[in-house]
Design a protein around this motif. Structure first.
Motif, mmCIF file in Angstrom:
data_model
loop_
_atom_site.group_PDB
_atom_site.id
_atom_site.type_symbol
_atom_site.label_atom_id
_atom_site.label_comp_id
_atom_site.label_asym_id
_atom_site.label_seq_id
_atom_site.Cartn_x
_atom_site.Cartn_y
_atom_site.Cartn_z
ATOM 1 N N VAL A 99 -2.783 13.743 0.495
ATOM 2 C CA VAL A 99 -2.841 12.332 0.315
ATOM 3 C C VAL A 99 -2.004 11.808 -0.891
ATOM 4 C CG1 VAL A 99 -4.516 10.281 -0.183
ATOM 5 C CG2 VAL A 99 -4.982 12.075 1.470
ATOM 6 N N VAL A 148 1.170 9.251 -0.311
ATOM 7 C CA VAL A 148 0.705 7.645 -0.539
ATOM 8 C C VAL A 148 1.601 7.173 -1.921
ATOM 9 C CG1 VAL A 148 -1.086 7.673 0.626
ATOM 10 C CG2 VAL A 148 -1.168 8.065 -1.964
ATOM 11 N N ARG A 164 1.276 3.258 1.467
ATOM 12 C CA ARG A 164 0.117 3.582 2.393
ATOM 13 C C ARG A 164 0.402 3.240 3.921
ATOM 14 N NH1 ARG A 164 -0.577 4.178 -2.815
ATOM 15 N NH2 ARG A 164 -2.481 3.209 -3.688
ATOM 16 N N THR A 171 2.839 6.106 5.070
ATOM 17 C CA THR A 171 2.090 7.521 5.035
ATOM 18 C C THR A 171 1.193 7.657 6.391
ATOM 19 O OG1 THR A 171 1.682 7.716 2.584
ATOM 20 C CG2 THR A 171 0.078 8.987 4.225
ATOM 21 N N ASN A 210 2.091 9.953 9.591
ATOM 22 C CA ASN A 210 0.658 10.997 9.948
ATOM 23 C C ASN A 210 0.767 11.029 11.185
ATOM 24 O OD1 ASN A 210 -1.650 12.307 9.761
ATOM 25 N ND2 ASN A 210 -2.842 10.432 9.819
ATOM 26 N N LEU A 239 -5.809 12.942 6.473
ATOM 27 C CA LEU A 239 -4.961 11.860 6.040
ATOM 28 C C LEU A 239 -5.408 10.394 6.437
ATOM 29 C CD1 LEU A 239 -1.423 13.397 6.690
ATOM 30 C CD2 LEU A 239 -2.194 12.799 4.385
ATOM 31 N N SER A 240 -5.648 9.943 7.607
ATOM 32 C CA SER A 240 -6.149 8.775 8.022
ATOM 33 C C SER A 240 -7.498 8.379 7.377
ATOM 34 C CB SER A 240 -6.296 8.979 9.537
ATOM 35 O OG SER A 240 -7.110 9.793 10.074
ATOM 36 N N ASN A 275 -8.774 9.090 4.789
ATOM 37 C CA ASN A 275 -8.483 8.604 3.253
ATOM 38 C C ASN A 275 -7.505 7.291 3.149
ATOM 39 O OD1 ASN A 275 -10.044 10.783 1.421
ATOM 40 N ND2 ASN A 275 -8.776 11.887 3.100
ATOM 41 N N VAL A 276 -6.425 7.632 3.692
ATOM 42 C CA VAL A 276 -5.325 6.534 3.638
ATOM 43 C C VAL A 276 -5.756 5.164 4.382
ATOM 44 C CG1 VAL A 276 -2.843 5.879 4.009
ATOM 45 C CG2 VAL A 276 -3.482 8.038 3.590
ATOM 46 N N TYR A 328 -5.687 1.840 2.201
ATOM 47 C CA TYR A 328 -4.718 0.705 2.655
ATOM 48 C C TYR A 328 -5.564 -0.844 2.927
ATOM 49 C CZ TYR A 328 -1.257 -1.566 5.925
ATOM 50 O OH TYR A 328 -0.365 -2.609 6.502
ATOM 51 N N SER A 356 -5.287 7.045 -5.637
ATOM 52 C CA SER A 356 -4.804 8.226 -4.772
ATOM 53 C C SER A 356 -5.244 9.432 -4.976
ATOM 54 C CB SER A 356 -3.333 8.128 -4.618
ATOM 55 O OG SER A 356 -2.527 8.625 -5.997
#
Length: 506
Positions: A89, A93, A98, A101, A105, A141-142, A144-145, A149, A409
């Motif tokens: 992450v 990012v 954001r 990424t 992803n 990833l998703s 958290n991102v 975002y 991050s």
């Protein structure tokens, strides 16, 4: 929508902000939920595929222990991939942004979707296990991102509501997998490869549409130093030209970032001014996952079967539970800005604790009391309601609010790692706890964890609704025994027994 209609004009949800939220949540968060539940209903036919493939290769039947191990791997490779995704992450990012990424992803969704869809033709259960790991990276990833975002796109009065939208789409993903998993639809020997492969469709939609929407203005200004693009993005998101107040707040935060620099995970762990924020994030994410929620989702069918539900009716009860989850998460979207984050966490963990205790009693007595299976089902539904209003959606919202740009991050990297390691532990250990260990008493362990998390939230976690990121830093100042300086005026620390460390906020 009814909530939005009652807020001032300059605080309402604009079309650009709404579409950015929906596209990123559907393209990324939906997949997380879908892949949590996608192998639940077709588990018997998939295990039969494992057995048949093994017999064709080695001319002997697969032993029960080996089958249990391979199936546990098929389940637990997903959260293990999520853990590795979480480790990616911070670097992604910070370099891709954001939105960038989230677009990158999609590789980790489309590739495994093709692999899982082709696994039956290839006669390889190993492909499924590897693909589950890769799609787990996508979820890591998703998960958290997307909250990061949306938290940076949202005005502070909508941050909580929009921060819950990713969790809403996770529950919609779970429900979609449960509906498609009905044996008359795709949860059968002919349809399960297609069911597993459908996870690539949301990724393709996001890949096509998200490029037309703004990057995080905070990322553009604070990390890229591009004030012009940041202001333009903010104007698009707010729907008006006068964004000077928010730009000023971001510039002040930018000055703070230059003073302390961007934090890595190791420097975050050593930062005294962020100590209790970090401990709180770890506690909330461990509590969220070790409270047993994924034991419910991964093994819902077997729980209902052990509760005495007719085999043909299990799939419909599971879908009903998923629908309840969606409805309660929608409710959380509308009440979070009124009730606050802290109250929802306390109520949610309290309900889950009580439900786990009652479920243990019901499962223990169902052989001797004819109506106990119905109590077991009600306990599961009550548990899902409790988790949906607090423990599921709120930790990511609070993580966004507890940390400023320089630390966010790295904080999500830590919280995501804890989240997915805990998820992996439950997915791998629970089947053995249930079959060979504690049996129905497994849920007592989850009840204790819910209670401990509730006590921690009660004692430590403050209310963060409608606060700026800098205001939240001030709220933690006393507990961290530091003094947050706002410009030339200091915030006094009372009752501190030692000289506080001074931290310049801006």
């Amino acid at each position: 929508i009814s909530f939005i209609l009652f807020v001032p004009l300059k605080q309402r949800l604009t079309t650009v902000l709404a579409l950015s939220t929906l596209i990123s949540a559907f393209g990324s968060s939906f997949q997380y939920g879908y892949n949590v539940a996608v192998i639940n209903s077709p588990a018997p036919v998939m295990q039969q595929f494992y057995n048949t493939t093994y017999m064709e290769r080695y001319k002997t039947e697969m032993g029960q222990n080996l089958l249990t191990l391979l199936w546990s791997l098929s389940v637990s490779m997903y959260p293990l991939g999520g853990f590795f995704g979480s480790l990616m992450v911070a670097p992604l990012v910070n370099h891709l942004g954001r939105k960038g990424t989230l677009l990158f992803n999609n590789i980790f969704s489309i590739v495994p979707a093709v692999m899982m869809g082709a696994s039956e033709v290839a006669k390889s259960y190993e492909i499924i296990i590897v693909a589950r790991f890769i799609v787990g990276i996508c979820a890591g990833l998703s998960s958290n991102v997307v909250p990061m975002y949306l938290g940076e796109l949202s005005p502070k009065n909508l941050r909580g509501a929009l921060g819950i939208v990713p969790q809403l789409f996770i529950t919609v993903g779970i429900l979609s997998a449960q509906v498609l998993g009905i044996r008359n639809i795709l949860g059968n020997s002919a349809g399960w490869p297609l069911m597993l492969g459908l996870t690539g469709i949301p990724a393709l939609i996001e890949l096509l549409l998200l490029p037309f929407f703004p990057e995080s203005p905070r990322y553009m200004l604070i990390q890229k130093g591009d004030e012009k693009k940041a202001k333009k993005a903010l104007q698009r998101l707010r729907g008006w030209d006068d964004v000077d107040a928010e730009m000023t707040e971001m510039r002040l935060e930018d000055q703070s970032e230059r003073a302390e620099g961007r934090l890595t995970v190791f420097s975050l762990l050593a930062q005294r001014s962020l100590r209790w924020q970090l401990i709180s994030v770890v506690f909330m994410n461990m509590g969220q996952q070790l409270s047993g929620v994924n034991a419910i989702y991964y093994y819902a069918d077997s729980i209902y079967s052990s509760a005495g539900v007719n085999e043909n009716d299990v799939q419909f009860v599971t879908v009903g539970t998923g629908a309840v989850n969606v409805v309660m998460t929608v409710a959380a979207v509308f009440i979070v800005e009124k009730s606050g984050r802290r109250l929802l966490l306390l109520v949610g963990f309290g309900i889950c604790c009580a439900a786990c205790v009652l479920l243990t009693i019901a499962l223990s007595l169902q052989e001797s009391v004819s109506w106990m299976p119905y109590v077991s089902i009600m306990c599961v539904i009550i548990y899902v309601i409790g988790h949906a209003i607090g423990p599921s959606p709120i930790p990511n919202v609070v993580t966004t609010e507890m940390f400023r740009q320089s630390a966010r991050s790295a904080a999500f990297m830590v919280s995501g790692s804890v989240h997915w390691l805990s998820n992996f532990t439950v997915g791998l250990v629970f089947p053995f706890m249930e079959v060979r260990g504690l049996g129905p008493y497994s849920f007592i362990v989850f009840a204790v964890i819910c209670l401990l998390t509730l006590v921690y939230v009660w004692v430590v976690v403050p209310e963060t609704k409608k606060k700026t990121f800098l205001e939240v830093s001030q709220m933690f100042g006393k507990r961290n025994k530091v003094e947050i300086k706002l410009g030339d005026s200091d915030l006094p620390l009372k009752d501190s027994k030692e000289d506080p460390e001074k931290v310049t906020a801006f």
